[in-house]
Every structure is written in C-alpha cells, then in structure tokens.
Design a protein around this motif. Sequence first.
Motif, PDB file in Angstrom:
ATOM      1  N   LEU A 313      13.526 -24.772 -33.607  1.00 42.94           N
ATOM      2  CA  LEU A 313      12.142 -25.200 -33.770  1.00 42.94           C
ATOM      3  C   LEU A 313      12.035 -26.724 -33.792  1.00 42.94           C
ATOM      4  N   GLY A 314      13.074 -27.403 -34.313  1.00 45.31           N
ATOM      5  CA  GLY A 314      13.061 -28.854 -34.309  1.00 45.31           C
ATOM      6  C   GLY A 314      13.050 -29.412 -32.899  1.00 45.31           C
ATOM      7  N   MET A 315      13.853 -28.824 -32.002  1.00 44.02           N
ATOM      8  CA  MET A 315      13.845 -29.281 -30.607  1.00 44.02           C
ATOM      9  C   MET A 315      12.513 -28.980 -29.942  1.00 44.02           C
ATOM     10  N   ALA A 316      11.921 -27.805 -30.241  1.00 46.26           N
ATOM     11  CA  ALA A 316      10.624 -27.458 -29.657  1.00 46.26           C
ATOM     12  C   ALA A 316       9.540 -28.425 -30.120  1.00 46.26           C
ATOM     13  N   LEU A 317       9.521 -28.742 -31.419  1.00 46.29           N
ATOM     14  CA  LEU A 317       8.533 -29.694 -31.934  1.00 46.29           C
ATOM     15  C   LEU A 317       8.745 -31.084 -31.326  1.00 46.29           C
ATOM     16  N   HIS A 318      10.009 -31.444 -31.125  1.00 49.14           N
ATOM     17  CA  HIS A 318      10.277 -32.743 -30.492  1.00 49.14           C
ATOM     18  C   HIS A 318       9.707 -32.798 -29.076  1.00 49.14           C
ATOM     19  N   GLU A 319       9.903 -31.731 -28.304  1.00 52.32           N
ATOM     20  CA  GLU A 319       9.386 -31.723 -26.934  1.00 52.32           C
ATOM     21  C   GLU A 319       7.857 -31.802 -26.932  1.00 52.32           C
ATOM     22  N   LEU A 320       7.213 -31.080 -27.860  1.00 54.46           N
ATOM     23  CA  LEU A 320       5.751 -31.152 -27.943  1.00 54.46           C
ATOM     24  C   LEU A 320       5.301 -32.556 -28.334  1.00 54.46           C
ATOM     25  N   TYR A 321       5.994 -33.144 -29.319  1.00 47.90           N
ATOM     26  CA  TYR A 321       5.614 -34.482 -29.771  1.00 47.90           C
ATOM     27  C   TYR A 321       5.861 -35.517 -28.678  1.00 47.90           C
ATOM     28  N   ALA A 322       7.037 -35.442 -28.013  1.00 44.71           N
ATOM     29  CA  ALA A 322       7.350 -36.392 -26.950  1.00 44.71           C
ATOM     30  C   ALA A 322       6.384 -36.227 -25.771  1.00 44.71           C
ATOM     31  N   GLY A 323       6.036 -34.971 -25.422  1.00 43.43           N
ATOM     32  CA  GLY A 323       5.094 -34.742 -24.332  1.00 43.43           C
ATOM     33  C   GLY A 323       3.717 -35.270 -24.660  1.00 43.43           C
ATOM     34  N   SER A 324       3.312 -35.116 -25.948  1.00 45.27           N
ATOM     35  CA  SER A 324       2.007 -35.632 -26.340  1.00 45.27           C
ATOM     36  C   SER A 324       1.977 -37.149 -26.255  1.00 45.27           C
ATOM     37  N   LYS A 325       3.110 -37.811 -26.562  1.00 42.17           N
ATOM     38  CA  LYS A 325       3.149 -39.260 -26.485  1.00 42.17           C
ATOM     39  C   LYS A 325       3.215 -39.755 -25.045  1.00 42.17           C
ATOM     40  N   ARG A 326       3.823 -38.934 -24.164  1.00 38.19           N
ATOM     41  CA  ARG A 326       3.905 -39.372 -22.770  1.00 38.19           C
ATOM     42  C   ARG A 326       2.579 -39.200 -22.022  1.00 38.19           C
ATOM     43  N   GLY A 327       1.900 -38.076 -22.207  1.00 35.32           N
ATOM     44  CA  GLY A 327       0.684 -37.855 -21.438  1.00 35.32           C
ATOM     45  C   GLY A 327      -0.366 -37.064 -22.165  1.00 35.32           C
ATOM     46  N   GLY A 328      -0.152 -36.794 -23.442  1.00 32.02           N
ATOM     47  CA  GLY A 328      -1.094 -36.005 -24.208  1.00 32.02           C
ATOM     48  C   GLY A 328      -1.970 -36.861 -25.094  1.00 32.02           C
ATOM     49  N   ALA A 329      -2.397 -36.274 -26.199  1.00 36.02           N
ATOM     50  CA  ALA A 329      -3.343 -36.935 -27.081  1.00 36.02           C
ATOM     51  C   ALA A 329      -2.768 -38.207 -27.696  1.00 36.02           C
ATOM     52  N   LEU A 330      -1.469 -38.192 -28.019  1.00 33.66           N
ATOM     53  CA  LEU A 330      -0.876 -39.361 -28.666  1.00 33.66           C
ATOM     54  C   LEU A 330      -0.651 -40.525 -27.721  1.00 33.66           C
ATOM     55  N   SER A 331      -0.878 -40.295 -26.431  1.00 39.65           N
ATOM     56  CA  SER A 331      -0.778 -41.407 -25.485  1.00 39.65           C
ATOM     57  C   SER A 331      -2.069 -42.219 -25.438  1.00 39.65           C
ATOM     58  N   ARG A 332      -3.108 -41.777 -26.156  1.00 37.12           N
ATOM     59  CA  ARG A 332      -4.405 -42.459 -26.164  1.00 37.12           C
ATOM     60  C   ARG A 332      -4.680 -43.000 -27.574  1.00 37.12           C
ATOM     61  N   PRO A 333      -5.437 -44.052 -27.667  1.00 35.14           N
ATOM     62  CA  PRO A 333      -5.644 -44.713 -28.971  1.00 35.14           C
ATOM     63  C   PRO A 333      -6.267 -43.818 -30.016  1.00 35.14           C
ATOM     64  N   ARG A 334      -7.212 -42.951 -29.646  1.00 40.15           N
ATOM     65  CA  ARG A 334      -7.883 -42.098 -30.629  1.00 40.15           C
ATOM     66  C   ARG A 334      -7.305 -40.687 -30.686  1.00 40.15           C
ATOM     67  N   GLY A 335      -6.172 -40.488 -30.067  1.00 39.23           N
ATOM     68  CA  GLY A 335      -5.580 -39.152 -30.051  1.00 39.23           C
ATOM     69  C   GLY A 335      -4.966 -38.769 -31.398  1.00 39.23           C
ATOM     70  N   ALA A 336      -4.881 -37.463 -31.667  1.00 34.83           N
ATOM     71  CA  ALA A 336      -4.289 -36.937 -32.913  1.00 34.83           C
ATOM     72  C   ALA A 336      -3.697 -35.568 -32.636  1.00 34.83           C
ATOM     73  N   VAL A 337      -2.734 -35.197 -33.473  1.00 34.91           N
ATOM     74  CA  VAL A 337      -2.036 -33.913 -33.331  1.00 34.91           C
ATOM     75  C   VAL A 337      -2.014 -33.235 -34.693  1.00 34.91           C
ATOM     76  N   ALA A 338      -2.166 -31.912 -34.694  1.00 33.98           N
ATOM     77  CA  ALA A 338      -2.088 -31.128 -35.938  1.00 33.98           C
ATOM     78  C   ALA A 338      -1.258 -29.880 -35.683  1.00 33.98           C
ATOM     79  N   LEU A 339      -0.405 -29.541 -36.655  1.00 39.74           N
ATOM     80  CA  LEU A 339       0.358 -28.294 -36.612  1.00 39.74           C
ATOM     81  C   LEU A 339      -0.186 -27.395 -37.710  1.00 39.74           C
ATOM     82  N   ILE A 340      -0.706 -26.226 -37.314  1.00 45.60           N
ATOM     83  CA  ILE A 340      -1.301 -25.280 -38.264  1.00 45.60           C
ATOM     84  C   ILE A 340      -0.381 -24.074 -38.362  1.00 45.60           C
ATOM     85  N   VAL A 341       0.016 -23.729 -39.593  1.00 41.90           N
ATOM     86  CA  VAL A 341       0.954 -22.633 -39.846  1.00 41.90           C
ATOM     87  C   VAL A 341       0.214 -21.504 -40.539  1.00 41.90           C
ATOM     88  N   ALA A 342       0.439 -20.275 -40.060  1.00 42.42           N
ATOM     89  CA  ALA A 342      -0.198 -19.101 -40.658  1.00 42.42           C
ATOM     90  C   ALA A 342       0.762 -17.926 -40.591  1.00 42.42           C
TER      91      ALA A 342
END
Length: 365
Positions: A313-342
Amino acid sequence: MRAVKSDLDRAREIHREALAGARKELADIRASAQESLTRLLITILLVAAGVIIITFVQTRDFAALAAQALRARASAHGQIEHLASELDHSRRLSSSFENRLRLTLVSAHVKLLAITATGELVWASEAAIGLLGERTLPVNLKDVARVADGPAIDAGLARAFSEKLAARMEISTRGSAGRKCFLVTISPSDVHQEGALLAVAIDITENKEREESIFWLTRELMHRTRNMLAIIQSVARNSASAAMPAAEIQDRILSRLYAMSRVHDLLVATSYVRCSLRDLFAAICRDEAGRADARVSFAGEDVDLNPDAAQALGMALHELYAGSKRGGALSRPRGAVALIVARAGAADDEIVLDWRERGCADNWL
C-alpha cells in the motif's frame, strides 16, 4: 621419867626430821612436777605454734594455688570467650560467604551437583534447581533429560569416570515451567564422596532461546532482504523506459526507493509487527525536503497494517502521490488531495480507500 621424856624428845626430833625430809621431798616433787608441767606447756606451745605455722604456710600455699587456679580459670574463660567470639565471627563469615556464593550461583544460573558413574544425581546445591523438573533426589540424569540426550550423557560419564577427563554435555528437560537447557560439566578431580564427582550445571535456556530467536530473525531478514531486492528490481524495471530521459528515470527510481525506505522505517519502529495507515500516508506524502505536505489530508478510521500490506500500500500511495504532483491536483497551486478510509461492511479485515483530488476542476475527482 627423864628417860621417857628423853625418848619422847628424840621421837619428836625424829618426827620433825622426818617431816622436814617429807616436806623437802614434797617440795622437790612439786618443783619437779612444776618443771615438767612447764616443759609440757612449752612443748605444747611449741607444737601448737608449729601447727599454726604449718597451717598458715599450707593455707598461704593453698590460697596462692587457689588464686593461681582462679587466674588460670579466668584466663581460660577469657580464652574460651575469645575463641567463642572468633568461632561466632567465623560462622558469620562462613554464612555470609555461603549466602554470597548461593546468590552468585543463582544470579549466574549455576547449580552444583554430585553425580555417579551411572548418572545418578545424589546431591544438589539447591532443591529446586530446574534440572530435576518435578522429581526429587536421588534421580538419574537420563530420567530428567530428553531421550535424544542419552548418547551425549553416556559419552560424558565415560569420559569423566573412565578416562578421567573433564566432560561437557548439553541436555534439555521439560517440565511444568517449560523447556530448560543446561550445560553440564563434570570434573574428575572434584570428588564429592566415594563414587560421586562434582558437576556444574549452567542454565543456558535464555542463551538457547536467544540463539533460536537470532536464527529465525536471520531467516526472516534473509526472506525480507530477498523480497526487498525483488521489489527494487521491479522498481528499476518499471521505472525505465526507452522514451524517458536518463535523468527522469533516475528521479523515478530514487523517489520510489525513498518511499520504500520510509515504509521500512515505520516497520522497524514497531519491530516489523504493524504499521498505522495514517502514519504510512503521512510518511509517503512529503515534499522533496521531507516536510509534511499541507495540501494532503487523511479522513476516516485509522487501521493497522501488517508488513506486507504496508509495503504494497505504501508503494501504491507513492505512485498516486507522485502522479498527482506530476500532472494531477498537486501540480497546480490550488490543488489538494484527500485519502478517505472506510470499513467495507461488517468485515473487520476489509477497508475501502478513496483517493480524491481537487483542483483539476471545481469538484473532487
């Protein structure tokens, strides 16, 4: 008449002479008796004085002997008291030394035994030494040891009693307290009594358990090392592409290895027992300087992950986080990410992870 008178006068004269002679003899007798009495008195006085002197001398000698005897008795009594004091001091020292020796043997897990050529234990320094289990002395060493230890016991006894050489053997016992391991050393030069030699039994249970623990930890480490190398090979293989520049390939490999190291640090902190999902998410979502990223958030129930699940799961979260920084929400100034667990229904071992990004559009993705 004259003749008669003359005869009468003569008779009177004779009577006077006889009376004077009798008086003289009586006086002589009195003088002699007085002299004899005086001599007798003097003799008696001399004898009495001699007796008194002899008695005094004897009494003085007896008193001197009695005083000497009393002094000798007092000296002997003083010597006896001194010897009794020294004996009491020696007993206290002996008791103190015995207690210290017992404490030393107990703290060092060392027991003293007396063993015969047939393996019979006839004496022990402690009644409950652990080696005997629930048995009492005398008992044969083979009866308390494992069957597999029988040949080693026979060889050790033969070496000590027949060859007159020091013998060592490791034996294991099982009782209500569990498995116990002992290193028994028999010295042929230390004779306890006729037909029995002194032996030293050292409790090496903790050492054996530590060795077994190290053995299994080493096996586990080798297993995890092989898994880690396989993961590194997979990371390197999946990170490389012919169309990518070498610098980008290097950055991807290093970032993935860095993520693996952070997961490894979390698992080491708990001795590879568990890892908190919240801590895992916080460790993965960090910027290049290692600071927590304020644009990511964790919501929902925290759960504990086993090591394998934490790594995957750590590697999966890393890929999601790295992908978000490359071209997702975290690559933009107002972008944000949330992980919701249920929780996934009533099952406690199943969870649902919802990765949401905001900033690419007006709503969460």
